[in-house]
Design a protein around this motif. Structure first.
Motif: not given
Ligand code: ZN
Length: 335
Positions: A82-83, A80
């Motif tokens: 973001d993660c 991801c």
């Molecule tokens: Zn994420």
């Protein structure tokens, strides 16, 4: 709404979509309906082998699917943006879609389409699934898709002016007007069909009984005697016409001849050339024909038009003032 009705509504939403739905993206309520739908073969669950997956952590971003190591080859992750790398469980990548074969087979059964007729895919997501009373039945994924193809519908109308029966899911937003012109009988999946946990049945028999010309059952498909056609095979109801069997028509013809005056059941049956004393017998729906339009329609007509006095064993037509003009068809009763 019952569980079956909720499951059916959800199945109709899935049919409305052109691509399979990732189960992980579904809210809890429809996800809870899935096992019942899978068990009844309404929907099919399949793994989704796309290179990208919705991030199980943030549910916002899609990340590239990555292999998480050699020990367990099935372990995969979502990279991801973001993660970072998030572990993805195998069932997270499952998709669900309606089983078109099941849907078509069930609709054909519910509408009593002959099994000799072939199913033809007319365009992407539009099928001709057979005919009912010589009216072509078309199944489409959405109202809008069919509205966008007027030529396709026009081509299905034949010279006899029979309507085309169109089955689609009900659009999510209320419609401002009838979606099709009056040469189309529209059956919204959610409203016109009922799912009982196993199979579908049609609950709008009347619209499928529209009068049409040149049928063998009747010489002149117009109301001639009150609500009945010349030969009493058709009964005209507010929602459409209902076709009666010859025995049912014979009973109605005899009742008509008495112009609403109650008569004993034995006499009515004898005059109709039938055995027994209870006219209701010929309108009875056998268990295997339950919910089938062609059997339920006449039964509803009987319930609506015949006044039964069980104590005296008499029967009469629910006579209406403006039916009086027609002369009696049979000779008057002997004294
Ligand atoms: Zn994420």
């Amino acid at each position: 709404m019952t569980g079956d009705a909720q499951a059916w509504n959800f199945a109709c939403t899935l049919f409305n979509r052109t691509t399979p739905t990732l189960i992980a993206t579904l809210p809890c309520a429809p996800r809870a309906l899935l096992s019942a739908l899978v068990e009844a073969h309404v929907v099919a669950v399949r793994p989704y082998n796309n290179a990208y997956v919705l991030c199980p952590e943030c549910h916002q971003q899609h990340g590239l699917v990555v292999d998480l190591g050699v020990a367990d080859r099935r372990a995969i992750g979502c990279d991801c943006p973001d993660c970072g790398i998030v572990t993805v469980t195998p069932d997270y990548r499952l998709t669900v879609e309606i089983d078109i074969k099941w849907l078509v087979a069930q609709l054909r059964l519910a509408l009593d389409v002959s099994s000799d007729e072939a199913v033809v895919e007319l365009a992407e997501g539009i099928w001709r699934i057979g005919t009912v009373l010589r009216q072509p039945v078309v199944l489409g994924r959405s109202v809008r898709q069919l509205q966008g193809r007027p030529a396709l519908l026009a081509q299905l109308h034949d010279g006899a002016g029979r309507p085309v029966i169109v089955i689609t899911p009900q659009p999510p937003l209320p419609l401002q007007a009838e979606p099709f012109d009056d040469r189309v009988v529209w059956l919204p999946l959610q409203r016109s069909f009922v799912f009982d946990g196993k199979r579908l049945s049609c609950i709008e028999p009347a619209v499928l009984r529209r009068p049409r010309g040149g049928d063998d059952a009747t010489t002149d498909p117009r109301p001639v005697h009150g609500p009945f056609s010349e030969d009493f095979r058709w009964v005209y109801r507010p929602h459409g016409a209902v076709l009666l069997s010859p025995a049912q028509a014979a009973v109605m013809e005899v009742l008509w001849s008495f112009k609403g005056v109650p008569q004993r059941g034995e006499l009515i049956m004898a005059r109709a050339g039938l055995k027994g004393s209870k006219p209701a017998v010929v309108f009875k729906v056998k268990r295997e024909n339950k919910d089938k339009a062609q059997y339920e329609g006449p039964k509803q007509v009987y319930a609506a038009l015949v006044v039964v006095n069980a104590r005296d064993g008499t029967y009469a037509l629910r006579w209406e003032e403006d039916w009086g003009e027609t002369p009696p068809l049979l000779r008057p009763l002997m004294p």
